[in-house]
Design an enzyme around this catalytic site. Structure first.
Site, PDB file in Angstrom:
ATOM      1  N   ARG A 169       0.827  -1.228   0.000  1.00 52.63           N
ATOM      2  CA  ARG A 169       0.000   0.000   0.000  1.00 52.63           C
ATOM      3  C   ARG A 169       0.857   1.272   0.000  1.00 52.63           C
ATOM      4  O   ARG A 169       0.495   2.281   0.594  1.00 52.63           O
ATOM      5  CB  ARG A 169      -0.954   0.041   1.202  1.00 52.63           C
ATOM      6  CG  ARG A 169      -1.990  -1.026   1.245  1.00 52.63           C
ATOM      7  CD  ARG A 169      -2.916  -1.069   0.036  1.00 52.63           C
ATOM      8  NE  ARG A 169      -3.609  -2.328   0.079  1.00 52.63           N
ATOM      9  CZ  ARG A 169      -3.092  -3.456  -0.452  1.00 52.63           C
ATOM     10  NH1 ARG A 169      -1.960  -3.434  -1.109  1.00 52.63           N
ATOM     11  NH2 ARG A 169      -3.752  -4.580  -0.364  1.00 52.63           N
ATOM     12  N   SER A 253     -10.664  -0.532   3.369  1.00 51.54           N
ATOM     13  CA  SER A 253      -9.940  -0.745   4.634  1.00 51.54           C
ATOM     14  C   SER A 253      -9.463   0.599   5.162  1.00 51.54           C
ATOM     15  O   SER A 253      -8.813   1.349   4.436  1.00 51.54           O
ATOM     16  CB  SER A 253      -8.731  -1.647   4.406  1.00 51.54           C
ATOM     17  OG  SER A 253      -9.178  -2.889   3.928  1.00 51.54           O
ATOM     18  N   GLU A 354      -5.241   4.285   6.192  1.00 50.51           N
ATOM     19  CA  GLU A 354      -4.986   4.097   4.753  1.00 50.51           C
ATOM     20  C   GLU A 354      -5.498   5.268   3.895  1.00 50.51           C
ATOM     21  O   GLU A 354      -4.792   5.730   3.003  1.00 50.51           O
ATOM     22  CB  GLU A 354      -5.613   2.766   4.299  1.00 50.51           C
ATOM     23  CG  GLU A 354      -5.210   2.391   2.896  1.00 50.51           C
ATOM     24  CD  GLU A 354      -5.960   1.182   2.357  1.00 50.51           C
ATOM     25  OE1 GLU A 354      -5.788   0.084   2.907  1.00 50.51           O
ATOM     26  OE2 GLU A 354      -6.709   1.349   1.383  1.00 50.51           O
TER      27      GLU A 354
HETATM   28  C1  LIG Z   1     -15.595  -0.503  -0.784  1.00 51.44           C
HETATM   29  C2  LIG Z   1     -14.133  -0.251  -1.012  1.00 51.44           C
HETATM   30  C3  LIG Z   1     -13.257  -1.317  -1.182  1.00 51.44           C
HETATM   31  C4  LIG Z   1     -11.894  -1.098  -1.403  1.00 51.44           C
HETATM   32  N1  LIG Z   1     -11.056  -2.163  -1.561  1.00 51.44           N
HETATM   33  C5  LIG Z   1      -9.733  -1.958  -1.789  1.00 51.44           C
HETATM   34  C6  LIG Z   1      -8.843  -3.069  -1.956  1.00 51.44           C
HETATM   35  O1  LIG Z   1      -9.239  -4.219  -1.933  1.00 51.44           O
HETATM   36  N2  LIG Z   1      -7.540  -2.810  -2.174  1.00 51.44           N
HETATM   37  C7  LIG Z   1      -7.046  -1.532  -2.224  1.00 51.44           C
HETATM   38  O2  LIG Z   1      -5.840  -1.386  -2.432  1.00 51.44           O
HETATM   39  N3  LIG Z   1      -7.860  -0.479  -2.069  1.00 51.44           N
HETATM   40  C8  LIG Z   1      -9.174  -0.647  -1.853  1.00 51.44           C
HETATM   41  N4  LIG Z   1     -10.011   0.419  -1.675  1.00 51.44           N
HETATM   42  C9  LIG Z   1      -9.456   1.779  -1.691  1.00 51.44           C
HETATM   43  C10 LIG Z   1      -9.567   2.496  -3.049  1.00 51.44           C
HETATM   44  O3  LIG Z   1     -10.581   1.943  -3.832  1.00 51.44           O
HETATM   45  C11 LIG Z   1      -8.258   2.467  -3.835  1.00 51.44           C
HETATM   46  O4  LIG Z   1      -7.241   3.063  -3.084  1.00 51.44           O
HETATM   47  C12 LIG Z   1      -8.382   3.184  -5.163  1.00 51.44           C
HETATM   48  O5  LIG Z   1      -7.220   2.992  -5.936  1.00 51.44           O
HETATM   49  C13 LIG Z   1      -8.639   4.683  -5.020  1.00 51.44           C
HETATM   50  O6  LIG Z   1      -8.979   5.190  -6.292  1.00 51.44           O
HETATM   51  P1  LIG Z   1      -9.715   6.564  -6.473  1.00 51.44           P
HETATM   52  O7  LIG Z   1      -9.649   6.916  -7.921  1.00 51.44           O
HETATM   53  O8  LIG Z   1     -11.045   6.517  -5.878  1.00 51.44           O
HETATM   54  O9  LIG Z   1      -8.744   7.527  -5.641  1.00 51.44           O
HETATM   55  P2  LIG Z   1      -9.115   8.845  -4.854  1.00 51.44           P
HETATM   56  O10 LIG Z   1      -9.773   8.503  -3.581  1.00 51.44           O
HETATM   57  O11 LIG Z   1      -9.799   9.814  -5.725  1.00 51.44           O
HETATM   58  O12 LIG Z   1      -7.645   9.382  -4.546  1.00 51.44           O
HETATM   59  C14 LIG Z   1      -6.794   8.676  -3.670  1.00 51.44           C
HETATM   60  C15 LIG Z   1      -5.407   9.361  -3.688  1.00 51.44           C
HETATM   61  O13 LIG Z   1      -4.849   9.238  -4.978  1.00 51.44           O
HETATM   62  C16 LIG Z   1      -4.587  10.516  -5.536  1.00 51.44           C
HETATM   63  N5  LIG Z   1      -4.883  10.421  -6.965  1.00 51.44           N
HETATM   64  C17 LIG Z   1      -6.007   9.938  -7.542  1.00 51.44           C
HETATM   65  N6  LIG Z   1      -5.872   9.936  -8.892  1.00 51.44           N
HETATM   66  C18 LIG Z   1      -4.650  10.457  -9.150  1.00 51.44           C
HETATM   67  C19 LIG Z   1      -3.915  10.728 -10.337  1.00 51.44           C
HETATM   68  N7  LIG Z   1      -4.419  10.473 -11.544  1.00 51.44           N
HETATM   69  N8  LIG Z   1      -2.684  11.279 -10.232  1.00 51.44           N
HETATM   70  C20 LIG Z   1      -2.156  11.564  -9.012  1.00 51.44           C
HETATM   71  N9  LIG Z   1      -2.787  11.334  -7.858  1.00 51.44           N
HETATM   72  C21 LIG Z   1      -4.022  10.773  -7.933  1.00 51.44           C
HETATM   73  C22 LIG Z   1      -5.490  11.481  -4.795  1.00 51.44           C
HETATM   74  O14 LIG Z   1      -4.958  12.804  -4.805  1.00 51.44           O
HETATM   75  C23 LIG Z   1      -5.466  10.867  -3.406  1.00 51.44           C
HETATM   76  O15 LIG Z   1      -4.276  11.235  -2.755  1.00 51.44           O
HETATM   77  C24 LIG Z   1     -11.382   0.228  -1.458  1.00 51.44           C
HETATM   78  C25 LIG Z   1     -12.275   1.309  -1.288  1.00 51.44           C
HETATM   79  C26 LIG Z   1     -13.633   1.065  -1.074  1.00 51.44           C
HETATM   80  C27 LIG Z   1     -14.565   2.227  -0.911  1.00 51.44           C
END
Ligand SMILES: Cc1cc2nc3c(=O)[nH]c(=O)nc-3n(C[C@H](O)[C@H](O)[C@H](O)COP(=O)(O)OP(=O)(O)OC[C@H]3O[C@@H](n4cnc5c(N)ncnc54)[C@H](O)[C@@H]3O)c2cc1C
Length: 359
Positions: A169, A253, A354
């Site tokens: 992570r 998580s 996280e």
């Molecule tokens: C129900 C649920 C289940 C999940 N299960 C998992 C799992 O099994 N494994 C896991 O690893 N994670 C899991 N996650 C966490 C999450 O889905 C991941 O971390 C995912 O990659 C976040 O993507 P996002 O586009 O929503 O990021 P955001 O929440 O929009 O952003 C997260 C971070 O990334 C940065 N960011 C986003 N896009 C960019 C970009 N293009 N360039 C630079 N920075 C950027 C943002 O500034 C922020 O710091 C889960 C979340 C939920 C709600």
């Protein structure tokens, strides 16, 4: 609207852009679908002398109740392309592609390497940020390159897998180079007509229940079988977004599994033996260290599934997911602190959060 080219909106409520459904208003907000628009957005923030924050799907983000006094840049760059290379396939996906749609597309074509990551919410562009992982796979295993835009120089640059500092992570995008880059695309190397990864005990058990592992073939059918099993497990644990299930109103998580060395583990065991209920602490090897499941630590510190306080709580189906029932960011972070303090008191370690907290 402020700019003529890029639509920059004002006073936009952020809650609806996050899976937790929390957060006040952003002073400015824009959606970018090209690199030029990203540059324009960054220049706008610079000219106003305000901070900017990059938003993907908002599934790992917690915005403050009083919002963000700067510019939120929502990533919407789209497109996926495929280049064959012998038994491999290079798949280039723009940052704004929805992660699970990307996984589905690859599974349907028999491309192996991301099937266990089915159902993770969010965008492709965020997947390298915390090296997303689940059910025995992490993106660090298949990402070849990440194309970024430097937020200061506005130059594009390609980082190789080895430059990204991936670990559990973690990546340079969260540590040394936090907020330095915008990820514009990622290139994955997947296996054509590939074999699914079946390391994770729950996935293995479920596959074996329907078909002997020795007869499992390569390619689309097997990859789809694994995808469906993972989606089913996620649904059961409320770890796949479902608007009708309040337990999915989370950031996944909330705490990382602590990774400790032998000496730290001995101290934790010592404290648990003095205060605990006699059950052994579950541990897993993690490279040269030891991983302890955060969910177990939380439960043994008195916080159970379904726990609720001030409109927020712990998912009824997963101890690691904190959920927003009808609360606030303040209440959520207070609950997170209660849990950290409880685990600290019981085991002498502090759980790390996280999700990304933006205030
Ligand atoms: C129900 C649920 C289940 C999940 N299960 C998992 C799992 O099994 N494994 C896991 O690893 N994670 C899991 N996650 C966490 C999450 O889905 C991941 O971390 C995912 O990659 C976040 O993507 P996002 O586009 O929503 O990021 P955001 O929440 O929009 O952003 C997260 C971070 O990334 C940065 N960011 C986003 N896009 C960019 C970009 N293009 N360039 C630079 N920075 C950027 C943002 O500034 C922020 O710091 C889960 C979340 C939920 C709600």
């Amino acid at each position: 609207m402020i700019s003529n080219q890029l639509k920059i909106l004002e006073n936009i409520i952020l809650a609806r852009y996050t899976t937790l459904n929390l957060g006040g208003a952003a002073k400015y907000f824009c959606t970018c679908s090209t690199v030029d628009e990203l540059k324009e957005a960054l220049q706008f923030a610079r000219s106003k002398k305000i901070r900017s924050h990059i938003l993907g799907g908002g599934s790992n983000t917690i915005f403050a109740d009083d919002g963000f006094n700067g510019l939120i840049i929502k990533i919407d760059l789209k497109g996926v392309s495929f280049v064959e290379d012998g038994n491999d396939i290079h798949v280039t996906a723009k940052a704004g592609e929805e992660w699970d749609h990307f996984v589905k597309q690859n599974v349907e074509q028999g491309f192996a390497g991301v099937e266990c990551l089915s159902g993770i919410p969010g965008s492709v562009g965020a997947s390298p940020i915390q090296n997303v992982g689940a059910y025995g796979q992490e993106v660090k295993e298949t990402i070849e390159q990440v194309k970024v835009l430097d937020r200061t120089t506005l130059q594009e640059k390609v980082l190789q897998n080895g430059d990204c500092g991936f670990s559990y992570r973690q990546s340079i995008f969260k540590t040394d180079d936090a907020n330095k880059f915008i990820i514009v695309e990622a290139i994955f190397r997947l296996k054509k007509n590939g074999r699914p990864t079946i390391h994770y005990p729950e996935v293995k058990k479920n596959i074996e229940a329907s078909i002997p592992l020795s007869t499992l073939g390569d390619g689309r059918e097997s990859l789809e079988a694994v995808r469906n099993i993972v989606l089913g497990l996620r649904k059961k644990k409320s770890m796949a977004i479902d608007p009708s299930d309040v337990n999915t109103r989370s950031a996944g998580s909330f705490f990382l599994n602590p990774i400790v060395d032998e000496k730290q583990l001995a101290k934790i065991i010592h404290q648990w033996e003095a205060n605990g209920d006699g059950t052994p602490i579950p541990t897993f090897a993690s490279e040269s260290k030891i991983k302890i499941p955060a969910a177990w630590l939380i439960e043994k510190s008195g916080f159970k599934k379904g726990y609720s306080k001030n409109g927020v709580g712990i998912s009824e189906n997963h101890t690691l997911a904190l959920v927003n029932r009808s609360g606030t960011t303040k209440a959520l972070l207070a609950l997170a602190k209660d849990i950290q303090d409880g685990v600290g008191k019981q085991f002498g370690i502090r759980l790390a959060m996280e999700p990304v907290i933006v205030s």
